[in-house]
Design a protein around this motif. Structure first.
Motif, PDB file in Angstrom:
ATOM      1  N   GLU A 146       0.943  -1.296   0.045  1.00  0.00           N
ATOM      2  CA  GLU A 146       0.112   0.022   0.020  1.00  0.00           C
ATOM      3  C   GLU A 146       0.711   1.326   0.204  1.00  0.00           C
ATOM      4  N   GLY A 147       2.216   1.032  -0.127  1.00  0.00           N
ATOM      5  CA  GLY A 147       3.054   2.313   0.056  1.00  0.00           C
ATOM      6  C   GLY A 147       3.062   2.700  -1.327  1.00  0.00           C
ATOM      7  N   ASP A 148       4.303   4.019  -1.605  1.00  0.00           N
ATOM      8  CA  ASP A 148       4.401   4.582  -2.737  1.00  0.00           C
ATOM      9  C   ASP A 148       4.783   4.020  -3.766  1.00  0.00           C
ATOM     10  N   GLU A 149       4.301   3.883  -4.912  1.00  0.00           N
ATOM     11  CA  GLU A 149       4.521   3.093  -6.159  1.00  0.00           C
ATOM     12  C   GLU A 149       5.932   3.663  -6.731  1.00  0.00           C
ATOM     13  N   GLU A 150       6.062   4.884  -6.508  1.00  0.00           N
ATOM     14  CA  GLU A 150       7.282   5.621  -6.807  1.00  0.00           C
ATOM     15  C   GLU A 150       8.358   5.337  -6.068  1.00  0.00           C
ATOM     16  N   TYR A 151       8.699   4.101  -5.569  1.00  0.00           N
ATOM     17  CA  TYR A 151       9.700   3.902  -4.559  1.00  0.00           C
ATOM     18  C   TYR A 151      11.254   4.193  -5.010  1.00  0.00           C
ATOM     19  N   MET A 152      11.319   4.070  -6.070  1.00  0.00           N
ATOM     20  CA  MET A 152      12.628   4.296  -6.863  1.00  0.00           C
ATOM     21  C   MET A 152      12.863   5.755  -7.340  1.00  0.00           C
ATOM     22  N   LYS A 153      12.782   6.661  -6.236  1.00  0.00           N
ATOM     23  CA  LYS A 153      12.950   8.026  -6.698  1.00  0.00           C
ATOM     24  C   LYS A 153      14.710   8.110  -6.840  1.00  0.00           C
ATOM     25  N   GLU A 154      15.071   8.735  -8.081  1.00  0.00           N
ATOM     26  CA  GLU A 154      16.559   9.035  -8.355  1.00  0.00           C
ATOM     27  C   GLU A 154      17.184   9.779  -7.464  1.00  0.00           C
ATOM     28  N   THR A 155      18.269   9.601  -7.087  1.00  0.00           N
ATOM     29  CA  THR A 155      19.218  10.304  -6.170  1.00  0.00           C
ATOM     30  C   THR A 155      20.658   9.818  -6.531  1.00  0.00           C
ATOM     31  N   LYS A 156      21.579  10.610  -6.118  1.00  0.00           N
ATOM     32  CA  LYS A 156      22.975  10.366  -6.564  1.00  0.00           C
ATOM     33  C   LYS A 156      23.615   9.722  -5.307  1.00  0.00           C
ATOM     34  N   ASP A 157      22.995   9.582  -4.219  1.00  0.00           N
ATOM     35  CA  ASP A 157      23.114   8.797  -2.823  1.00  0.00           C
ATOM     36  C   ASP A 157      23.429   7.361  -3.016  1.00  0.00           C
ATOM     37  N   LYS A 158      24.327   6.584  -2.592  1.00  0.00           N
ATOM     38  CA  LYS A 158      24.428   5.157  -2.694  1.00  0.00           C
ATOM     39  C   LYS A 158      24.543   4.484  -1.256  1.00  0.00           C
ATOM     40  N   PRO A 189       9.434  -3.074  -3.078  1.00  0.00           N
ATOM     41  CA  PRO A 189       9.490  -1.874  -2.514  1.00  0.00           C
ATOM     42  C   PRO A 189       9.866  -1.862  -1.145  1.00  0.00           C
ATOM     43  N   LYS A 190      10.078  -3.020  -0.384  1.00  0.00           N
ATOM     44  CA  LYS A 190      10.445  -3.007   1.104  1.00  0.00           C
ATOM     45  C   LYS A 190      11.836  -3.353   1.153  1.00  0.00           C
ATOM     46  N   ASN A 191      12.577  -3.660   0.027  1.00  0.00           N
ATOM     47  CA  ASN A 191      13.876  -3.920   0.080  1.00  0.00           C
ATOM     48  C   ASN A 191      14.774  -2.909  -0.706  1.00  0.00           C
ATOM     49  N   TYR A 192      14.123  -2.213  -1.736  1.00  0.00           N
ATOM     50  CA  TYR A 192      15.101  -1.440  -2.806  1.00  0.00           C
ATOM     51  C   TYR A 192      14.630  -0.300  -2.730  1.00  0.00           C
ATOM     52  N   GLY A 197       4.788  -6.070  -0.128  1.00  0.00           N
ATOM     53  CA  GLY A 197       5.708  -5.511  -0.952  1.00  0.00           C
ATOM     54  C   GLY A 197       7.226  -5.880  -0.429  1.00  0.00           C
ATOM     55  N   ASP A 198       7.148  -7.026   0.487  1.00  0.00           N
ATOM     56  CA  ASP A 198       8.459  -7.597   0.516  1.00  0.00           C
ATOM     57  C   ASP A 198       8.812  -8.410  -0.384  1.00  0.00           C
ATOM     58  N   HIS A 199       7.993  -9.651  -0.523  1.00  0.00           N
ATOM     59  CA  HIS A 199       8.384 -10.759  -1.553  1.00  0.00           C
ATOM     60  C   HIS A 199       7.034 -10.588  -2.487  1.00  0.00           C
ATOM     61  N   LEU A 200       7.442 -11.422  -3.566  1.00  0.00           N
ATOM     62  CA  LEU A 200       6.364 -11.520  -4.856  1.00  0.00           C
ATOM     63  C   LEU A 200       5.204 -12.977  -4.482  1.00  0.00           C
ATOM     64  N   ASN A 201       4.288 -13.133  -4.800  1.00  0.00           N
ATOM     65  CA  ASN A 201       3.711 -14.168  -4.614  1.00  0.00           C
ATOM     66  C   ASN A 201       3.781 -14.992  -5.972  1.00  0.00           C
ATOM     67  N   ILE A 202       2.839 -15.800  -6.043  1.00  0.00           N
ATOM     68  CA  ILE A 202       3.036 -16.606  -7.406  1.00  0.00           C
ATOM     69  C   ILE A 202       2.725 -15.991  -8.699  1.00  0.00           C
ATOM     70  N   LEU A 203       1.792 -15.099  -8.503  1.00  0.00           N
ATOM     71  CA  LEU A 203       1.326 -14.135  -9.567  1.00  0.00           C
ATOM     72  C   LEU A 203       2.551 -13.321 -10.159  1.00  0.00           C
ATOM     73  N   GLY A 204       3.040 -12.561  -9.124  1.00  0.00           N
ATOM     74  CA  GLY A 204       4.321 -11.925  -9.337  1.00  0.00           C
ATOM     75  C   GLY A 204       5.363 -12.729 -10.011  1.00  0.00           C
TER      76      GLY A 204
END
Length: 316
Positions: free
Chosen positions: A175-187, A220-223, A264-271
């Motif tokens: 249920e979180g933000d689907e735009e979880y891959m927001k660009e940044t220069k941080d590592k 989304p939970k891990n990346y 959002g941690d793991h995918l189920n069979i559908l994913g």
């Protein structure tokens, strides 16, 4: 001098005894399904596979074996894959499960799910695992010690029957933000112990003629983009292919309302089936992994796939 000789004799007897017991317990572990449980199960199950039948090893923590379905990959492409991940797999375990697999298999590729590259349990745990994992590799009795029970009590429940994969059909939406891959220069920093073992993994793959490919499964939970930057930089530095599926989850067709097993941690069979379909096409387009569907040595894969799709019908 006598004391020194007695110590040497004791050590020789101990090594001989451990070696003999290890050889015996390996036979039990390889030939009785379900005889090894817990974290050690994957070491026994991959060792029990028919020799030189696996062309793709998928390694990593639970993100690996919940994202790639070998039976779906087989059905679509004929690629013979095996999931050899573990829950919370540490990089030391990754190295030694691959080393174990290479004893009896000659895969063309290792697909490493990258979440394990950010796990750092601390100095003492790293030291412990850096000592115990090689000890268990050379003396499997320490890892398979509970396998003896199968001789008297019968085997346990066999899980991960589909080449290291099991069907997880629960749906708990992200249920979180689907735009979880927001660009940044941080590592995000990759721990030093991971870098050390990744070098060992690279050398192991090179020695055995297997291509090492890095993959980040949708999660989304891990990346986030900081991890993406770290992995992209590492891959360029080491001249490794890297595919980040978190940047492609829309292309894959992931629906976070339906395809997540646990928020959002793991995918189920559908994913997992969507990721497998995407990765199958990627592998076919970029690598020459063989299609084994018509080969005699892989006839039992057809029966296992039939069982898989029968179970799939009941669960989705």
């Amino acid at each position: 001098m006598k004391k020194k000789k007695r110590i040497i004799l004791f050590l020789l007897i101990f090594v001989l005894l451990m070696g003999t017991c290890s050889a015996g317990i390996q036979i039990v572990a390889k030939n009785i399904n379900g005889s090894v449980s817990g974290r050690s199960r994957v070491f026994a199950s991959v060792s029990a596979e028919k020799e030189h039948t696996i062309d793709l090893l998928v390694a990593g923590d639970s993100e690996s074996y919940t994202s790639v379905s070998p039976m779906d990959l087989w059905d679509k492409t004929g690629i013979a894959a095996y999931d050899c991940g573990q829950p919370g797999q540490r990089i030391q375990e990754t190295y030694y499960v691959l080393k174990t697999a290479f004893r009896t298999q000659s895969p063309k590729m290792v697909l490493l799910e990258t979440n394990t590259m950010f796990r750092d349990p601390g100095f003492l745990k790293n030291l412990q695992m850096s000592l115990t994992e090689p000890l268990s590799y050379y003396f499997p009795i320490f890892k398979f010690h509970n396998a003896w029970k199968a001789l008297f009590d019968g085997p346990g429940i066999l899980q991960n029957a589909y080449k290291g994969f099991e069907i997880r059909n629960k749906v708990v939406s992200y249920e979180g933000d689907e735009e979880y891959m927001k660009e940044t220069k941080d590592k995000t920093d990759i721990p030093e112990v991971v870098r050390i073992y990744m070098e060992k993994i690279r050398n192991l793959c090179r020695k055995n003629g297997a291509e090492l490919v890095l993959m980040s499964a949708p999660s989304p939970k891990n990346y986030d983009y900081k991890k993406h930057n770290a992995l992209e930089e590492y891959a360029k530095e080491k001249d490794l292919p890297y595919i980040d599926l978190n940047l492609k989850y829309r292309d894959i067709g992931i629906d976070w309302k339906k395809d997540s097993y646990d928020k959002g941690d793991h995918l189920n069979i559908l994913g997992a089936r969507k990721v497998t379909d995407y990765m199958g096409k990627y592998l076919q387009d970029n690598y020459g992994l063989p299609d084994r569907r018509g080969d005699d040595g892989w006839k039992d894969w057809h029966e296992l796939a039939r069982q898989y799709f029968e179970e799939l019908k009941k669960k989705i």
